[in-house]
Design a protein around this motif. Structure first.
Motif, PDB file in Angstrom:
ATOM      1  N   GLN A  14       7.205  50.120   1.235  1.00  0.00           N
ATOM      2  CA  GLN A  14       6.145  49.566   1.799  1.00  0.00           C
ATOM      3  C   GLN A  14       5.072  48.559   0.927  1.00  0.00           C
ATOM      4  N   PHE A  15       4.593  47.612   1.434  1.00  0.00           N
ATOM      5  CA  PHE A  15       3.799  46.714   0.574  1.00  0.00           C
ATOM      6  C   PHE A  15       2.488  46.502   0.998  1.00  0.00           C
ATOM      7  N   CYS A  16       1.532  46.201   0.023  1.00  0.00           N
ATOM      8  CA  CYS A  16       0.409  45.783   0.232  1.00  0.00           C
ATOM      9  C   CYS A  16       0.343  44.522  -0.052  1.00  0.00           C
ATOM     10  N   ALA A  17      -0.403  43.765   0.904  1.00  0.00           N
ATOM     11  CA  ALA A  17      -0.499  42.230   0.712  1.00  0.00           C
ATOM     12  C   ALA A  17      -1.565  41.445   1.378  1.00  0.00           C
ATOM     13  N   ASN A  18      -1.965  40.434   0.957  1.00  0.00           N
ATOM     14  CA  ASN A  18      -2.732  39.407   1.674  1.00  0.00           C
ATOM     15  C   ASN A  18      -2.643  38.017   1.579  1.00  0.00           C
ATOM     16  N   ASP A  19      -1.283  37.812   1.202  1.00  0.00           N
ATOM     17  CA  ASP A  19      -0.632  36.442   1.182  1.00  0.00           C
ATOM     18  C   ASP A  19       0.668  36.387   1.883  1.00  0.00           C
ATOM     19  N   PRO A  20       0.834  35.765   2.987  1.00  0.00           N
ATOM     20  CA  PRO A  20       2.316  36.016   3.659  1.00  0.00           C
ATOM     21  C   PRO A  20       3.356  35.464   2.895  1.00  0.00           C
ATOM     22  N   GLU A  21       3.125  34.502   1.935  1.00  0.00           N
ATOM     23  CA  GLU A  21       4.225  33.782   1.397  1.00  0.00           C
ATOM     24  C   GLU A  21       4.692  34.791   0.227  1.00  0.00           C
ATOM     25  N   CYS A  43      -5.005  51.608   4.075  1.00  0.00           N
ATOM     26  CA  CYS A  43      -5.327  52.287   2.819  1.00  0.00           C
ATOM     27  C   CYS A  43      -7.126  51.747   2.761  1.00  0.00           C
ATOM     28  N   PRO A  44      -7.799  53.000   2.606  1.00  0.00           N
ATOM     29  CA  PRO A  44      -9.224  52.969   2.727  1.00  0.00           C
ATOM     30  C   PRO A  44     -10.124  52.917   1.503  1.00  0.00           C
ATOM     31  N   GLN A  45      -9.175  52.870   0.276  1.00  0.00           N
ATOM     32  CA  GLN A  45      -9.737  53.087  -0.829  1.00  0.00           C
ATOM     33  C   GLN A  45     -10.475  52.038  -1.606  1.00  0.00           C
ATOM     34  N   GLY A  51      -9.083  44.466  -3.908  1.00  0.00           N
ATOM     35  CA  GLY A  51      -7.803  43.718  -3.833  1.00  0.00           C
ATOM     36  C   GLY A  51      -8.032  42.972  -2.307  1.00  0.00           C
ATOM     37  N   ASN A  52      -8.595  43.469  -1.434  1.00  0.00           N
ATOM     38  CA  ASN A  52      -8.731  42.728  -0.092  1.00  0.00           C
ATOM     39  C   ASN A  52      -7.301  42.990   0.597  1.00  0.00           C
ATOM     40  N   TYR A  53      -7.065  44.081   0.638  1.00  0.00           N
ATOM     41  CA  TYR A  53      -5.758  44.723   1.296  1.00  0.00           C
ATOM     42  C   TYR A  53      -6.038  45.792   1.869  1.00  0.00           C
ATOM     43  N   GLY A  54      -4.770  46.596   2.500  1.00  0.00           N
ATOM     44  CA  GLY A  54      -5.022  47.811   3.288  1.00  0.00           C
ATOM     45  C   GLY A  54      -5.695  47.677   4.592  1.00  0.00           C
ATOM     46  N   ALA A  55      -6.876  48.570   4.690  1.00  0.00           N
ATOM     47  CA  ALA A  55      -7.556  48.625   6.050  1.00  0.00           C
ATOM     48  C   ALA A  55      -8.772  47.644   6.051  1.00  0.00           C
ATOM     49  N   PHE A  56      -8.951  46.947   4.749  1.00  0.00           N
ATOM     50  CA  PHE A  56      -9.938  46.038   4.688  1.00  0.00           C
ATOM     51  C   PHE A  56      -9.408  44.900   5.277  1.00  0.00           C
ATOM     52  N   LEU A  57      -8.228  44.590   5.665  1.00  0.00           N
ATOM     53  CA  LEU A  57      -7.503  43.368   6.430  1.00  0.00           C
ATOM     54  C   LEU A  57      -8.203  43.584   7.979  1.00  0.00           C
ATOM     55  N   MET A  58      -8.505  44.775   8.336  1.00  0.00           N
ATOM     56  CA  MET A  58      -9.190  44.915   9.772  1.00  0.00           C
ATOM     57  C   MET A  58     -10.103  43.759  10.019  1.00  0.00           C
ATOM     58  N   ASP A  59     -10.769  43.325   8.954  1.00  0.00           N
ATOM     59  CA  ASP A  59     -11.801  42.279   9.089  1.00  0.00           C
ATOM     60  C   ASP A  59     -11.449  40.873   9.341  1.00  0.00           C
ATOM     61  N   ASN A  60     -10.018  40.728   9.113  1.00  0.00           N
ATOM     62  CA  ASN A  60      -9.470  39.507   9.238  1.00  0.00           C
ATOM     63  C   ASN A  60      -7.939  39.502   9.945  1.00  0.00           C
ATOM     64  N   LEU A  61      -8.031  39.792  11.233  1.00  0.00           N
ATOM     65  CA  LEU A  61      -6.639  40.058  12.113  1.00  0.00           C
ATOM     66  C   LEU A  61      -5.874  38.849  12.054  1.00  0.00           C
ATOM     67  N   PRO A  62      -6.524  37.444  12.326  1.00  0.00           N
ATOM     68  CA  PRO A  62      -5.483  36.604  12.202  1.00  0.00           C
ATOM     69  C   PRO A  62      -4.606  36.492  10.962  1.00  0.00           C
ATOM     70  N   GLY A 111      -5.116  58.411  12.555  1.00  0.00           N
ATOM     71  CA  GLY A 111      -6.340  58.566  13.606  1.00  0.00           C
ATOM     72  C   GLY A 111      -7.682  58.749  12.892  1.00  0.00           C
ATOM     73  N   ARG A 112      -7.954  58.090  11.924  1.00  0.00           N
ATOM     74  CA  ARG A 112      -9.337  58.034  11.269  1.00  0.00           C
ATOM     75  C   ARG A 112      -9.598  56.458  11.010  1.00  0.00           C
ATOM     76  N   THR A 113     -11.029  56.346  11.189  1.00  0.00           N
ATOM     77  CA  THR A 113     -11.545  54.832  10.647  1.00  0.00           C
ATOM     78  C   THR A 113     -11.607  54.630   9.302  1.00  0.00           C
ATOM     79  N   ARG A 114     -11.548  53.382   8.946  1.00  0.00           N
ATOM     80  CA  ARG A 114     -11.625  53.146   7.450  1.00  0.00           C
ATOM     81  C   ARG A 114     -12.668  53.781   6.738  1.00  0.00           C
ATOM     82  N   ASP A 115     -13.787  54.237   7.345  1.00  0.00           N
ATOM     83  CA  ASP A 115     -14.820  54.665   6.534  1.00  0.00           C
ATOM     84  C   ASP A 115     -14.568  56.503   6.552  1.00  0.00           C
ATOM     85  N   GLU A 116     -13.827  56.943   7.402  1.00  0.00           N
ATOM     86  CA  GLU A 116     -13.310  58.185   7.271  1.00  0.00           C
ATOM     87  C   GLU A 116     -12.594  58.681   6.567  1.00  0.00           C
TER      88      GLU A 116
END
Length: 287
Positions: A14-21, A43-45, A51-62, A111-116
């Motif tokens: 498993q990786f956490c990432a925000n850069d495709p390359e 990840c909701p932590q 680091g702008n990864y995990g569940a916080f990428l739900m704000d940037n679906l593209p 089955g929980r939201t990012r804030d839960e």
């Protein structure tokens, strides 16, 4: 990793990432040794927020879509993802379908939201997981509310998923999928079997020996010790305070800590109820 025993397959990395390359370059390093490359989108932590990864990428679906597509188009092993649900069910289903269309071959849904973030305060929504399962063609794994083996069977029945995951409960009880329950779920039950009980201290000692063989950061060891010995520390808070006072841990100190608790007469057993049934269920899940 190529010589892993069959029971340790399939192997997911498993990786956490925000850069495709960058993600692709990392995935190519492990591709020859694993069966799946997984993207952690759940990840909701706070570290994930920073680091702008995990569940916080739900704000940037593209961006999420580009991460999945990059791996799916360039790797020879399948890509899996783990997500959390949106507050709105239709948003969650749309999200899951996007991942499937982008090339995700297996989806794990928490089955929980990012804030839960507090699993004991917020129940996971199995109905949302079921809706995702029904909307997709790919296999779906359910995550949330799995505390013991009875929950496994109930979750599979209610969601229709191909499998389940467990996180916090496994940190407290690594023997969960072997059919053992912690005292929290057993006290007051008349169904306790005196046969097949397991001392949680034995699990900690086994864990520490693995850490000696396969070194990991001490901060992780400290955290796992707190999880495994949580019930013990409630009985002997002074021992917990001594652990917290250690700026630098050693294996010698931790082994001595276990011996000290045993000398104090503290024993938190894990109970195995209906051992044969648990083994049968485990065989069913593996097949």
């Amino acid at each position: 990793m190529k010589n892993l025993p069959p029971e340790d397959r399939p192997l997911f990395v498993q990786f956490c990432a925000n850069d495709p390359e960058i993600l692709l370059n990392a995935a190519r390093r492990v591709e020859p040794y694993c069966d799946y490359v997984d993207i952690n989108l759940g990840c909701p932590q706070r570290i994930a927020r920073r680091g702008n990864y995990g569940a916080f990428l739900m704000d940037n679906l593209p961006l999420v879509k580009s991460l999945v597509e990059k791996l799916a188009l360039n790797l020879n092993v399948p890509v899996s993802c783990k997500i959390r649900v949106f507050p709105n069910l239709q948003d969650t289903i749309k999200y899951a379908k996007m991942l499937e269309d982008a090339g995700c071959s297996l989806l794990a849904v928490h089955g929980r939201t990012r804030d839960e973030k507090d699993g004991k305060k917020f129940r996971a929504d199995w109905n949302a997981i079921k809706a995702v399962k029904n909307a997709l063609r790919i296999p779906v794994l359910a995550n949330g509310n799995v505390r013991h083996m009875e929950d496994v069977q109930k979750c599979l029945e209610e969601t229709g998923c191909e499998g389940v995951l467990s996180a916090e409960s496994l940190l407290e009880n690594p023997a969960l999928f072997a059919g053992f329950r912690t005292a929290e779920w057993i006290v007051g039950s008349e169904e306790i079997s005196k046969d097949g009980n397991l001392d949680q201290a034995d699990l900690l000692v086994e864990y520490l020996k693995l850490c000696e063989k396969y070194p990991v950061p001490w901060r992780m060891i400290r955290s796992h010790v707190h999880k495994l010995l949580g019930e013990w520390f409630r009985i002997q808070p002074g021992v917990r305070e001594d652990l917290n006072a250690q700026n630098r841990l050693t294996f010698e100190f931790l082994y001595n800590l276990v011996d000290r608790l045993r000398e104090l007469g503290v024993r938190i057993p894990l109970y195995k109820k209906d051992a044969d049934d648990a083994e049968i269920l485990a065989d069913d899940l593996a097949s």
